[in-house]
Design a protein around this motif. Structure first.
Motif, short mmCIF file in Angstrom:
data_model
loop_
_atom_site.label_atom_id
_atom_site.label_comp_id
_atom_site.label_asym_id
_atom_site.label_seq_id
_atom_site.Cartn_x
_atom_site.Cartn_y
_atom_site.Cartn_z
N GLU A 152 14.62 -22.86 6.29
CA GLU A 152 13.50 -23.76 6.16
C GLU A 152 13.98 -25.14 5.86
O GLU A 152 15.05 -25.46 5.31
CB GLU A 152 12.48 -23.26 5.25
N ARG A 153 13.32 -26.14 6.49
CA ARG A 153 13.46 -27.57 6.27
C ARG A 153 12.41 -28.22 6.09
O ARG A 153 11.89 -29.01 6.91
CB ARG A 153 14.50 -28.40 7.58
N ASP A 211 18.85 -24.54 -5.40
CA ASP A 211 19.76 -23.89 -4.29
C ASP A 211 21.29 -24.17 -4.66
O ASP A 211 22.21 -23.43 -4.27
CB ASP A 211 19.40 -24.69 -2.92
N ASP A 239 9.62 -30.40 4.06
CA ASP A 239 9.48 -31.37 3.07
C ASP A 239 7.91 -31.65 2.60
O ASP A 239 7.19 -32.29 3.16
CB ASP A 239 10.19 -33.04 3.68
N SER A 261 14.35 -17.90 4.08
CA SER A 261 14.44 -18.55 2.55
C SER A 261 15.96 -18.95 2.45
O SER A 261 16.83 -18.06 2.86
CB SER A 261 14.15 -17.06 2.12
N THR A 262 15.91 -19.96 1.64
CA THR A 262 17.38 -20.45 1.32
C THR A 262 17.93 -19.61 0.53
O THR A 262 17.59 -18.78 -0.78
CB THR A 262 16.96 -21.78 0.59
N LYS A 290 22.41 -25.01 5.02
CA LYS A 290 21.20 -25.35 4.16
C LYS A 290 21.50 -25.51 2.63
O LYS A 290 21.18 -26.66 2.17
CB LYS A 290 20.35 -24.30 4.23
N HIS A 344 11.48 -26.61 -5.52
CA HIS A 344 11.97 -25.48 -5.42
C HIS A 344 13.60 -25.50 -4.57
O HIS A 344 14.23 -24.65 -4.97
CB HIS A 344 11.34 -24.64 -4.36
N CYS A 345 13.84 -26.65 -4.06
CA CYS A 345 15.22 -26.78 -3.58
C CYS A 345 16.38 -27.12 -4.29
O CYS A 345 17.20 -26.51 -4.81
CB CYS A 345 15.06 -27.62 -1.88
N ASN A 376 21.40 -29.32 0.48
CA ASN A 376 20.77 -29.50 -0.76
C ASN A 376 21.89 -29.97 -2.03
O ASN A 376 21.52 -30.61 -2.89
CB ASN A 376 20.02 -28.54 -0.99
#
Length: 440
Positions: free
Chosen positions: A164-165, A279, A167, A131-132, A220, A274-275, A224
């Motif tokens: 996580e990455r 983030d 897309d 999880s970011t 991460k 969500h990113c 972003n």
């Protein structure tokens, strides 16, 4: 412990537990199953669990046929019973990390997941957070919980962070997916990094070890933040071009011909997913603990959050051409998803555009070929409607928020009285029809 778990990973006899079966967890679970690991997925939603156990996917990036094939080979199962975490050799946490109402990290999902892991932890398990989150989370929130019963990380149990990455909407044949996107891995100890890297070596084509979970966590966020700042820059350029009477899309395409020193970003109605909208604020929050104001990040957030208001203003401008007020007009909103050709509407800018138009008295009709029903920020459930010829003719303005390939843009511009295009989706339409379009 290290050698035994390493042998189980290389022999594909290690059982993998994936905690959280959403946009991140389910693709990872499916990929781990295809790599030959037995996977046990955990989710609080009994409906999700039941669908997986029936071989039904609810995530666009995972085909139901793939789940059926894994179920037939007993390589994937889902449960709501967190006590079964003890069965797993590897536990991967893939839970949401939203912001609270004051735009600070909401860590309750990570905390709940790590409490469940801690209650079932046994010697020989590897725990990975995907999880970011802000730098320090793995060490500060998860490590003390799983060491609570006397097991030592790096000796009897192992802990790492690997962001996580994902897309959404991409597959390996189209671009980047779980199996061909490089995976950054940072363990609490060298053994933790080695074990996590060995596992991900079967998941993806390239593993990138780093010196600590903190480095992996910041990596991460930096990815972003980089996108958020550059999107804000091009959004600000769009606002300037609008004032100057220039076409921002033409400027961007011309600049993109430079073969070095330039990376193409495009403007839009606001950030979604969500990113990118969330983030960067994890990092601004953490930076305050070090007495640092991250001005670039916060300014980017200000610019990007203002774009839906600019879209509202463009709708007013388009209606003015027809001598109509926004109050009382019927506006067709084309696209609810945050990006083209997916059914993911998390943090979609369409919601803010919707709210602004409704607040000014418009009737807003959402259309999205990928989404039948969605939930607004206030919890209201709404349904989309089919995009018919009659709807386009009878509306006062059509607003392209998401540039789905399923939309016939020439048909839209031909039938709608005026069109606001926030994605340059109508760029190929020329001639008299062009006069009906207001472009971001």
């Amino acid at each position: 412990m290290v050698h035994e778990l390493m042998n189980r990973i290389h022999g594909r006899s290690a059982k993998v537990g994936v905690i959280g079966l959403g946009y991140v967890g389910l693709p990872l679970a499916e990929r781990a199953g295809r790599a030959g690991f037995a996977v046990l997925g955990f989710d609080v939603s009994a409906e999700r669990v039941a669908r997986i156990n029936r071989g039904e996917s609810y995530i666009g990036d995972v085909a139901s046929d793939a789940l059926v094939a894994l179920r037939e080979r007993n390589l994937i199962e889902a449960t709501t019973d967190v006590r079964r975490m003890r069965e797993c050799d590897i536990l991967v946490i893939c839970v949401p990390t939203p912001l609270n109402p004051t735009r600070e990290p909401d860590m309750r999902y990570i905390e709940a997941a790590s409490e469940n892991v801690a209650a079932s932890i046994r010697p020989g398990q590897l725990v990975i957070l995907e999880s970011t989150t802000y730098p320090g989370t793995t060490r500060e929130l998860i490590l003390p919980r799983i060491e609570r019963n006397g097991l030592r990380v790096g000796e009897q149990i192992f802990l790492a962070f690997s962001p996580e990455r994902i897309d959404p909407g991409q597959t390996s044949s189209q671009g980047f997916s779980v199996e061909n996107t490089p995976k950054v891995v940072g363990g609490v100890t060298a053994h933790c990094t080695e074990l996590a890297s060995a596992f991900y070596g079967y998941i993806t084509s390239r593993v990138v070890p780093v010196s600590s979970p903190d480095v992996a966590e910041l990596t991460k966020l930096f990815e972003n933040v980089f996108r958020a700042v550059n999107i804000a820059l091009v959004n600000e350029l769009a606002l300037l071009c609008d004032r100057m009477g220039l076409n921002v899309w033409e400027v961007i395409e011309a600049a993109a011909t430079k073969p070095y020193g330039f990376m193409k970003f495009t403007p839009g109605p606001g950030l979604g997913g969500h990113c990118i909208p969330i983030d960067p604020f994890y990092l601004t929050w953490k930076a305050r603990a070090y007495d640092l104001t991250t001005r670039f990040i916060e300014l980017a957030g200000e610019i990007n959050t203002q774009m839906p208001r600019h879209v509202r203003d463009l709708v007013v401008r388009a209606l003015n051409r027809a001598r109509k007020p926004l109050n009382g007009s019927a506006i067709v909103l084309l696209g609810v998803a945050y990006k083209p050709d997916v059914d993911d509407y998390r943090e979609s800018p369409a919601f803010k555009v919707y709210d602004l138009l409704v607040a000014d008295g418009a009737t807003v009709i959402p259309c999205d070929p990928h989404i039948d029903e969605f939930e607004l920020h206030d919890g209201r459930r709404m349904r989309t409607v089919p995009l018919t010829d009659d709807l386009l003719r009878q509306c006062d303005c059509a607003v392209i928020v998401t540039n789905h390939r399923a939309f016939d843009y020439e048909r839209i511009v031909t039938l709608a009285p005026v069109v606001v295009d926030t994605r340059n989706a109508t760029r190929s339409i020329q001639g008299p029809l062009r006069a009906k379009i207001v472009v971001l």
